[in-house]
Write an enzyme that holds these catalytic residues in place. Structure first.
Site, PDB file in Angstrom:
ATOM      1  N   PRO A   1      39.116  36.372  39.829  1.00  0.00           N
ATOM      2  CA  PRO A   1      38.545  37.038  38.662  1.00  0.00           C
ATOM      3  C   PRO A   1      39.512  37.968  37.932  1.00  0.00           C
ATOM      4  O   PRO A   1      40.307  38.661  38.550  1.00  0.00           O
ATOM      5  CB  PRO A   1      37.373  37.836  39.247  1.00  0.00           C
ATOM      6  CG  PRO A   1      37.640  37.941  40.702  1.00  0.00           C
ATOM      7  CD  PRO A   1      38.410  36.703  41.074  1.00  0.00           C
ATOM      8  N   ASN A   2      39.383  37.910  36.625  1.00  0.00           N
ATOM      9  CA  ASN A   2      40.087  38.766  35.670  1.00  0.00           C
ATOM     10  C   ASN A   2      41.558  38.415  35.476  1.00  0.00           C
ATOM     11  O   ASN A   2      42.212  38.975  34.602  1.00  0.00           O
ATOM     12  CB  ASN A   2      39.939  40.260  36.035  1.00  0.00           C
ATOM     13  CG  ASN A   2      38.501  40.708  35.962  1.00  0.00           C
ATOM     14  OD1 ASN A   2      37.843  40.478  34.947  1.00  0.00           O
ATOM     15  ND2 ASN A   2      37.985  41.299  37.023  1.00  0.00           N
TER      16      ASN A   2
ATOM     17  N   ARG B   1      46.438  43.793  29.128  1.00  0.00           N
ATOM     18  CA  ARG B   1      46.249  45.210  29.465  1.00  0.00           C
ATOM     19  C   ARG B   1      47.012  45.517  30.749  1.00  0.00           C
ATOM     20  O   ARG B   1      47.369  44.613  31.496  1.00  0.00           O
ATOM     21  CB  ARG B   1      44.761  45.518  29.701  1.00  0.00           C
ATOM     22  CG  ARG B   1      43.921  45.605  28.439  1.00  0.00           C
ATOM     23  CD  ARG B   1      42.510  46.044  28.774  1.00  0.00           C
ATOM     24  NE  ARG B   1      42.496  47.294  29.531  1.00  0.00           N
ATOM     25  CZ  ARG B   1      41.875  47.468  30.709  1.00  0.00           C
ATOM     26  NH1 ARG B   1      41.223  46.479  31.272  1.00  0.00           N
ATOM     27  NH2 ARG B   1      41.900  48.626  31.327  1.00  0.00           N
TER      28      ARG B   1
ATOM     29  N   TYR C   1      50.410  45.007  36.189  1.00  0.00           N
ATOM     30  CA  TYR C   1      50.392  43.552  36.392  1.00  0.00           C
ATOM     31  C   TYR C   1      51.508  42.800  35.657  1.00  0.00           C
ATOM     32  O   TYR C   1      51.601  41.581  35.791  1.00  0.00           O
ATOM     33  CB  TYR C   1      49.030  42.994  35.951  1.00  0.00           C
ATOM     34  CG  TYR C   1      47.876  43.539  36.769  1.00  0.00           C
ATOM     35  CD1 TYR C   1      47.830  43.355  38.142  1.00  0.00           C
ATOM     36  CD2 TYR C   1      46.842  44.258  36.160  1.00  0.00           C
ATOM     37  CE1 TYR C   1      46.790  43.865  38.902  1.00  0.00           C
ATOM     38  CE2 TYR C   1      45.782  44.766  36.905  1.00  0.00           C
ATOM     39  CZ  TYR C   1      45.765  44.563  38.275  1.00  0.00           C
ATOM     40  OH  TYR C   1      44.740  45.061  39.036  1.00  0.00           O
TER      41      TYR C   1
ATOM     42  N   ASN D   1      45.816  33.727  44.583  1.00  0.00           N
ATOM     43  CA  ASN D   1      45.646  35.135  44.232  1.00  0.00           C
ATOM     44  C   ASN D   1      44.136  35.310  44.046  1.00  0.00           C
ATOM     45  O   ASN D   1      43.598  34.956  42.991  1.00  0.00           O
ATOM     46  CB  ASN D   1      46.402  35.502  42.963  1.00  0.00           C
ATOM     47  CG  ASN D   1      46.232  36.998  42.649  1.00  0.00           C
ATOM     48  OD1 ASN D   1      45.354  37.668  43.197  1.00  0.00           O
ATOM     49  ND2 ASN D   1      47.069  37.521  41.758  1.00  0.00           N
TER      50      ASN D   1
ATOM     51  N   ALA E   1      40.175  40.530  43.074  1.00  0.00           N
ATOM     52  CA  ALA E   1      39.362  41.486  43.836  1.00  0.00           C
ATOM     53  C   ALA E   1      38.536  40.810  44.936  1.00  0.00           C
ATOM     54  O   ALA E   1      38.148  41.464  45.911  1.00  0.00           O
ATOM     55  CB  ALA E   1      38.452  42.245  42.885  1.00  0.00           C
TER      56      ALA E   1
ATOM     57  N   GLU F   1      49.035  33.800  50.269  1.00  0.00           N
ATOM     58  CA  GLU F   1      48.309  34.746  49.408  1.00  0.00           C
ATOM     59  C   GLU F   1      49.317  35.515  48.554  1.00  0.00           C
ATOM     60  O   GLU F   1      50.348  35.970  49.063  1.00  0.00           O
ATOM     61  CB  GLU F   1      47.527  35.725  50.291  1.00  0.00           C
ATOM     62  CG  GLU F   1      46.731  36.761  49.523  1.00  0.00           C
ATOM     63  CD  GLU F   1      46.013  37.747  50.455  1.00  0.00           C
ATOM     64  OE1 GLU F   1      46.258  37.706  51.688  1.00  0.00           O
ATOM     65  OE2 GLU F   1      45.222  38.559  49.953  1.00  0.00           O
TER      66      GLU F   1
ATOM     67  N   HIS G   1      49.613  38.633  45.531  1.00  0.00           N
ATOM     68  CA  HIS G   1      49.081  39.668  44.640  1.00  0.00           C
ATOM     69  C   HIS G   1      50.230  40.199  43.796  1.00  0.00           C
ATOM     70  O   HIS G   1      51.308  40.498  44.328  1.00  0.00           O
ATOM     71  CB  HIS G   1      48.436  40.818  45.417  1.00  0.00           C
ATOM     72  CG  HIS G   1      47.193  40.404  46.133  1.00  0.00           C
ATOM     73  ND1 HIS G   1      45.965  40.328  45.505  1.00  0.00           N
ATOM     74  CD2 HIS G   1      46.993  39.997  47.403  1.00  0.00           C
ATOM     75  CE1 HIS G   1      45.061  39.916  46.379  1.00  0.00           C
ATOM     76  NE2 HIS G   1      45.657  39.697  47.544  1.00  0.00           N
TER      77      HIS G   1
ATOM     78  N   ARG H   1      48.044  51.394  45.990  1.00  0.00           N
ATOM     79  CA  ARG H   1      46.867  51.536  45.124  1.00  0.00           C
ATOM     80  C   ARG H   1      45.679  52.088  45.914  1.00  0.00           C
ATOM     81  O   ARG H   1      45.833  52.600  47.019  1.00  0.00           O
ATOM     82  CB  ARG H   1      46.564  50.182  44.469  1.00  0.00           C
ATOM     83  CG  ARG H   1      47.784  49.638  43.693  1.00  0.00           C
ATOM     84  CD  ARG H   1      47.458  48.409  42.909  1.00  0.00           C
ATOM     85  NE  ARG H   1      46.486  48.696  41.849  1.00  0.00           N
ATOM     86  CZ  ARG H   1      45.820  47.754  41.178  1.00  0.00           C
ATOM     87  NH1 ARG H   1      46.018  46.486  41.471  1.00  0.00           N
ATOM     88  NH2 ARG H   1      44.959  48.083  40.234  1.00  0.00           N
TER      89      ARG H   1
END
Ligand code: CA2
Length: 152
Positions: A11-12, A19, A24, A75, A78, A99, A101, A108
């Site tokens: 997601p996202n 943004r 990112y 990836n 969340a 995996e 990220h 974070r």
């Protein structure tokens, strides 16, 4: 014919490049897809590259990968921190999992410090931005035993 590597995005991640470039990076997901496919080609690998904002769709694709993929780079966004359904689907996948990220989860919020996906991944790449996807492709080429000489 060698099976493709699935590169699944949660997601996202479709919002990349719009943004939070300081977290990112500036690359869009389409930029990453292009770079991943070019890197994969140099290893003689084919890529199926997808993104969904929906947990069940990601589960369906992981199940599909049981028959249709040689390995999965994911990836999970969340969902990596929350989804037992994605964990279960990956656990049932008898193929290498890497995996990725983009951000360094450990710099974070505490809720990003744990990932269910990491429990079933062969390896985890965090904090290297879009380069992490390319390193994941390099790792996957080794894991599935592909090389340019074996190009299909
Ligand atoms: O660092 C990563 O790759 C993440 O998987 C990205 C997820 C985040 O929830 C994970 O904790 C770490 C979020 C991706 C959101 O991407 C956006 C990009 C631009 C604008 C808004 C969101």
């Amino acid at each position: 014919m060698a099976l493709p590597v699935y590169v699944l995005n949660g997601p996202n991640l479709n919002l990349l490049g719009t943004r939070e470039p300081e977290v990112y990076g500036r690359a869009t997901l389409a930029d990453i897809e292009k770079a991943v496919k070019a890197r994969a080609k140099s290893h003689g690998l084919k890529i199926v590259f997808r993104q969904s904002n929906h947990e069940g769709v990601l589960v369906d694709w992981i199940q599909e990968a049981r028959e249709a993929a040689s390995g999965v780079i994911i990836n999970p966004g969340a969902y990596g921190h929350t989804s037992i359904a994605i964990f279960d689907a990956l656990k049932a996948l008898d193929k290498p999992i890497v995996e990725v990220h983009l951000s360094n989860l450990y710099q974070r919020e505490a809720f990003r410090h744990q990932s269910y996906v990491s429990l079933v991944a062969k390896g985890v790449i965090v904090g290297l931005g879009d380069m992490g996807y390319l390193l994941a492709v390099d790792a996957m080429a080794q894991l599935v035993g592909s090389s340019p000489g074996k190009r299909k």
